[in-house]
Design an enzyme around this catalytic site. Structure first.
Site, PDB file in Angstrom:
ATOM      1  CD  GLU A 170      -2.828  -1.240   2.372  1.00 24.62           C
ATOM      2  OE1 GLU A 170      -2.244  -1.526   3.445  1.00 24.62           O
ATOM      3  OE2 GLU A 170      -4.051  -1.044   2.291  1.00 24.62           O
ATOM      4  CD  GLU A 181      -3.100  -6.235   4.176  1.00 24.66           C
ATOM      5  OE1 GLU A 181      -3.203  -7.038   3.218  1.00 24.66           O
ATOM      6  OE2 GLU A 181      -2.537  -5.126   4.070  1.00 24.66           O
TER       7      GLU A 181
HETATM    8  N1  3HC Z   1       4.995  -7.064  11.882  1.00 22.58           N
HETATM    9  C1  3HC Z   1       5.763  -7.414  12.935  1.00 22.58           C
HETATM   10  N2  3HC Z   1       6.643  -8.418  12.887  1.00 22.58           N
HETATM   11  C2  3HC Z   1       6.739  -9.114  11.743  1.00 22.58           C
HETATM   12  C3  3HC Z   1       5.958  -8.814  10.620  1.00 22.58           C
HETATM   13  C4  3HC Z   1       5.056  -7.729  10.707  1.00 22.58           C
HETATM   14  N3  3HC Z   1       4.290  -7.357   9.674  1.00 22.58           N
HETATM   15  N4  3HC Z   1       6.273  -9.675   9.634  1.00 22.58           N
HETATM   16  C5  3HC Z   1       7.218 -10.482  10.122  1.00 22.58           C
HETATM   17  N5  3HC Z   1       7.500 -10.143  11.390  1.00 22.58           N
HETATM   18  C6  3HC Z   1       8.505 -10.761  12.272  1.00 22.58           C
HETATM   19  C7  3HC Z   1       8.225 -12.213  12.548  1.00 22.58           C
HETATM   20  O1  3HC Z   1       7.368 -12.358  13.659  1.00 22.58           O
HETATM   21  C8  3HC Z   1       9.602 -12.752  12.813  1.00 22.58           C
HETATM   22  O2  3HC Z   1       9.950 -12.374  14.127  1.00 22.58           O
HETATM   23  P1  3HC Z   1      10.909 -13.286  15.022  1.00 22.58           P
HETATM   24  O3  3HC Z   1      12.180 -13.394  14.259  1.00 22.58           O
HETATM   25  O4  3HC Z   1      10.977 -12.554  16.294  1.00 22.58           O
HETATM   26  O5  3HC Z   1      10.185 -14.609  15.128  1.00 22.58           O
HETATM   27  C9  3HC Z   1      10.474 -11.963  11.867  1.00 22.58           C
HETATM   28  O6  3HC Z   1       9.725 -10.782  11.541  1.00 22.58           O
HETATM   29  C10 3HC Z   1      10.818 -12.694  10.584  1.00 22.58           C
HETATM   30  O7  3HC Z   1       9.631 -13.192  10.021  1.00 22.58           O
HETATM   31  P2  3HC Z   1       9.530 -14.652   9.405  1.00 22.58           P
HETATM   32  O8  3HC Z   1      10.141 -15.651  10.317  1.00 22.58           O
HETATM   33  O9  3HC Z   1       8.120 -14.858   9.003  1.00 22.58           O
HETATM   34  O10 3HC Z   1      10.469 -14.498   8.133  1.00 22.58           O
HETATM   35  P3  3HC Z   1      10.309 -15.090   6.664  1.00 22.58           P
HETATM   36  O11 3HC Z   1      11.471 -14.613   5.905  1.00 22.58           O
HETATM   37  O12 3HC Z   1       9.990 -16.531   6.729  1.00 22.58           O
HETATM   38  O13 3HC Z   1       8.990 -14.379   6.059  1.00 22.58           O
HETATM   39  C11 3HC Z   1       7.515 -12.578   5.525  1.00 22.58           C
HETATM   40  C12 3HC Z   1       8.963 -13.006   5.833  1.00 22.58           C
HETATM   41  C13 3HC Z   1       7.050 -13.212   4.201  1.00 22.58           C
HETATM   42  C14 3HC Z   1       7.510 -11.084   5.377  1.00 22.58           C
HETATM   43  C15 3HC Z   1       6.583 -13.049   6.649  1.00 22.58           C
HETATM   44  O14 3HC Z   1       7.134 -12.647   7.886  1.00 22.58           O
HETATM   45  C16 3HC Z   1       5.191 -12.511   6.591  1.00 22.58           C
HETATM   46  O15 3HC Z   1       4.367 -13.054   5.861  1.00 22.58           O
HETATM   47  N6  3HC Z   1       4.908 -11.449   7.369  1.00 22.58           N
HETATM   48  C17 3HC Z   1       3.595 -10.908   7.501  1.00 22.58           C
HETATM   49  C18 3HC Z   1       3.225 -10.068   6.308  1.00 22.58           C
HETATM   50  C19 3HC Z   1       1.876  -9.465   6.511  1.00 22.58           C
HETATM   51  O16 3HC Z   1       0.930 -10.118   6.902  1.00 22.58           O
HETATM   52  N7  3HC Z   1       1.762  -8.179   6.211  1.00 22.58           N
HETATM   53  C20 3HC Z   1       0.529  -7.490   6.389  1.00 22.58           C
HETATM   54  C21 3HC Z   1       0.495  -6.907   7.747  1.00 22.58           C
HETATM   55  S1  3HC Z   1      -1.067  -6.158   8.123  1.00 22.58           S
HETATM   56  C22 3HC Z   1      -1.031  -4.692   7.327  1.00 22.58           C
HETATM   57  O17 3HC Z   1      -0.098  -4.380   6.647  1.00 22.58           O
HETATM   58  C23 3HC Z   1      -2.220  -3.823   7.553  1.00 22.58           C
HETATM   59  C24 3HC Z   1      -2.281  -2.685   6.602  1.00 22.58           C
HETATM   60  O18 3HC Z   1      -3.085  -3.029   5.502  1.00 22.58           O
HETATM   61  C25 3HC Z   1      -2.827  -1.467   7.219  1.00 22.58           C
END
Ligand code: 3HC
Ligand code: NAI
Length: 698
Positions: A106, A126
């Protein structure tokens, strides 16, 4: 240089904002504020003609900082950051690598142009957190890529590869080589061309068919059952089609807020972190040296062995499978090939990929071929004698340092380990069936299992596409041990007045894919029947027998779906279960024989009697240290048993939806009603209730 979360630099007349919030550049308050300030500063700097926003480290921006949800807002809002980019009087280019997800994409939508490396992936995931894109994504994606595509992308939450993103106008350019250099060059080119400041908000929404949104809603009805977010996402796209941009944004905000405060989203956010925590072992530090896994071995190529071998091949790790006869080996390999070919038929693999995977699986009848394996997983018949034979042989031939794993579902891993002279190299790896599909892995730590073996197996699990948890040695480990409690009470309820279809409906409506009796019909009722006969449970156990109805069903040859009848009748080929008056009669006769007067059951009682004993068993499991934390139990139930993720898992649900005191009091109520010690609350549960604490506080 501004706030450390955003690094400001320049390359000639191009201002560069680099997000610096490892590991995934989540949009924390500091990132948002730094980004907003950076845009404003460069916008006001006459020496700057264009701006590039790029992620530092391994990725662009993975989205909002999920840990900030539910806390009071602070810093610049994401909406304001995106508006500042979009309204900036100079071209803003977003440069994408790694993943641009959720609020990250976004943010990129706020830029006038987007450039990506070929390996980059973008998406609005999301939905997996029970949310919807809440910073304009629902209104901008339909404008870029069309309403139909936006619906599919946001409801699946999938990661879209750069090439596809290009074809959908989500990115404008894909560039090889150094991304920053390419982005700066692109920005200069835009300035030189006097390219327009293209704001996505000004584009019209493309809608193919007038019934597209309605059709889409129908198509997801089954899969999205019980979830809230997919339905709200559909409403936002409808708003994008029907309303001007600003009004659509307002609608997005309302629908987002509704989800943010929902119990479903709280559960799904809990699950997101739980899955990541479950992979961590409390007393095994992350930097524990691991053993190198270059080749695997599997003993037994039956139902489980074949599926486990496929996991290795899918991950590109060569694996040798051993059987006792050529016939068994051929049969097992044929099943593997058929599985791959079926995937290919559905478009999941090319013919070449099928052959590549098959080539990684080497069949053998000789233990000599396992001498080089770094990990060997046993999946032979479930008797101690056969396991003893296998582990004695493995001990003799496996190379020093090889990890020896058992896929046993019920035998004592410590005893198995003691058949070798290297019990510290032995561990359980409890896969779920079908092993090539099911994500859950209960890795079972024996008394002697060494920490580096645990560390290696936990990370190997992820490499072969699994969601790992670590459990201790106890009957049924964590998942099946808890499932047993549900089974006991469902069996008793049939005797006391309920019918299979009533129990199953309550469990289905709760969100499981099916209830216990449908599940039993699917798995085969004869399996449990044989075990009960073997155990002579009736005579041996000083507890109320659970198999009266089940035995009677099996005595009629009603083994389940495979015989066309079990607790239900089945109409082949669609296999939908049909309640059967014959079964009803049989159940009523059983009650009569047992001298039980049948009574009516409310759905609430069925739910409590099925699920509260599981929570109670979970408490015992925690007390005994058989699971590391309550969240591990949740991960096991969501991935292995179909617990609906929007209810977080049994322990989260007990903590946050029902409340431990309510669970505890209901257990006492059923204890007093039945006089059955089965219902005695676990000491840990009693203690937590007394101290007004939750499982999550342990
Ligand atoms: N916020 C906070 N922490 C996050 C995060 C996020 N969005 N995404 C990942 N992390 C943290 C994980 O908890 C993890 O923490 P840790 O090392 O303490 O366990 C660390 O970052 C690394 O994450 P992964 O182990 O998952 O690492 P990968 O490399 O396997 O994957 C990723 C990376 C594909 C980015 C995966 O972490 C992921 O899918 N993250 C979530 C993405 C997501 O859902 N984004 C949308 C968020 S909601 C939003 O944006 C609302 C908006 O529309 C207003
Ligand atoms: P299966 O009967 O389908 O396969 C066992 C295979 O092992 C057979 O092909 C047999 O020929 C082979 N075998 C037997 N003795 C052998 C020996 N000494 N050396 C080499 N191969 C030998 O059984 P399944 O279902 O695959 O179960 C295997 C193990 O996995 C069991 O311990 C079981 O408890 C466990 N398990 C089973 C699950 C399931 O749902 N089927 C789930 C999780 C674990």
């Amino acid at each position: 240089m501004s706030d450390a979360a955003i690094l400001r630099s320049t390359d000639g007349e191009v201002g560069i904002l680099t997000v610096n919030n490892p590991p995934v550049n989540a949009l924390s308050a500091a990132v948002r504020t730094g980004l907003g300030d950076g845009i404003k500063a460069f916008a006001g700097d006459p020496a700057i003609k264009a701006i590039v926003v790029i992620g530092g480290g391994r990725t662009f921006i993975a989205g909002a900082d999920i840990r900030e949800f539910g806390k009071p807002p602070s810093g610049t809002s994401l909406h304001d950051v995106i508006a500042a980019m979009e309204d900036c009087p100079k071209p803003v280019v977003a440069a994408l690598h790694g993943t641009a997800l959720g609020g990250g994409l976004e943010t990129a939508f706020g830029a006038h142009y987007r450039i990506a490396v070929p390996q980059a992936r973008v998406g609005l995931p999301e939905v997996h957190l029970g949310l919807l894109p809440g910073a304009g994504g629902t209104q901008r994606l339909p404008r870029l890529a069309g309403a139909e595509f936006a619906l599919e992308a946001m409801v699946s939450g999938r990661h879209i590869p750069a090439k596809e993103a290009l074809s959908r106008n989500i990115v404008d350019k894909v560039a090889d080589g150094d991304l920053l250099a390419a982005a700066v060059a692109y920005a200069r080119e835009l300035v030189a061309q006097g390219a327009p400041l293209r704001r996505i908000r000004d584009l019209p929404v493309k809608l193919g068919s007038p019934t597209a949104i309605e059709d889409f809603a129908k198509s997801i009805a089954r899969k999205a059952r019980g979830f809230k977010a997919p339905w709200n996402i559909i409403k936002t796209v409808q708003a994008a089609v029907d309303l001007p941009f600003d009004e659509g944004m307002k609608r997005e905000r309302e629908l987002f807020a509704e989800l943010l405060t929902s119990s479903e989203s709280a559960a799904q956010r809990h699950y997101f972190f739980a899955e990541r925590e479950a992979a961590k072992v409390l007393d095994v530090p992350a930097d524990t040296p691991q053993r190198e896994i270059k080749a695997g071995g599997i003993i037994g190529c039956g139902t489980m062995g074949g599926g486990i071998a496929m996991n290795f091949a899918n991950a590109g790790i060569p694996v040798t499978v051993l059987e006792t006869s050529q016939e068994a080996l051929d049969r097992g390999m044929k099943v593997i090939r058929t599985n791959y070919e079926n995937t290919a038929k559905r478009g999941g693999l090319t013919a070449d990929q099928v052959e590549q995977r098959m080539a990684l699986i080497k069949p053998t009848l000789s233990y000599d071929d396992l001498k080089d394996a770094d990990v060997i997983i046993e999946a032979v018949f479930e008797t101690m004698e056969v396991k003893e034979g296998v582990f004695t042989k493995l001990d003799a031939i496996a190379k020093p340092g090889a990890i020896l794993a058992t896929n046993t579902s019920g035998l004592d891993v410590n005893q198995i380990a003691n058949y070798t002279k290297r019990p510290s190299d032995v561990i359980g790896m409890h896969f779920f069936s079908p092993a090539n599909v099911m994500k859950l892995l209960e890795n079972v730590r024996g008394k002697a299992t060494s920490k580096d073996v645990i560390a290696t197996v936990m990370s190997l699990s992820k490499k072969i596409g699994k969601i790992p948890t670590l459990v201790g040695v106890c009957e049924g480990f964590v998942g099946n041990r808890m499932l047993r409690q549900r089974g006991v009470q469902s069996a008793y309820m049939l005797e006391e007045g309920a019918l299979p279809q009533q129990v199953d409906k309550v469990i289905f409506d709760f969100g499981f894919p099916m209830g216990p009796f449908q599940m039993s019909d699917l798995a085969g009722n004869d399996v449990g029947w044989r075990i009960r006969q073997g155990k002579k449970e009736k005579e041996q156990r000083n507890v109320r027998y659970t198999g009266y109805v089940a035995d009677a069903i099996c005595e009629l040859g009603r083994f389940g779906q495979k015989t066309g009848a079990g607790y239900y009748k089945y109409n082949l080929p669609d296999r939908s279960p049909i309640p059967d008056p014959e079964v009803e009669k049989l159940i009523e006769e059983t009650s009569k024989k047992l001298g039980i007067t049948r009574r009516a059951f409310s759905d609430q009682e069925i739910l409590e009697r099925c699920l509260y004993p599981m929570v109670n068993e979970g408490a015992k499991i925690l007390e005994e240290g058989m699971a590391q934390r309550a969240l591990d139990i949740d991960v096991i139930w969501v991935n292995g048993y179909g617990w609906p993720v929007y209810r977080g898992g049994p322990m989260w649900w007990a903590d946050n939806v029902v409340g431990l005191k309510a669970v505890h009091d209901a257990l006492l109520k059923y204890r007093d009603m039945s006089g059955d010690p089965f219902w005695e609350p676990a000491p840990l549960l009693k203690k937590l209730v007394q101290e007004n604490r939750k499982f999550s506080s342990l």
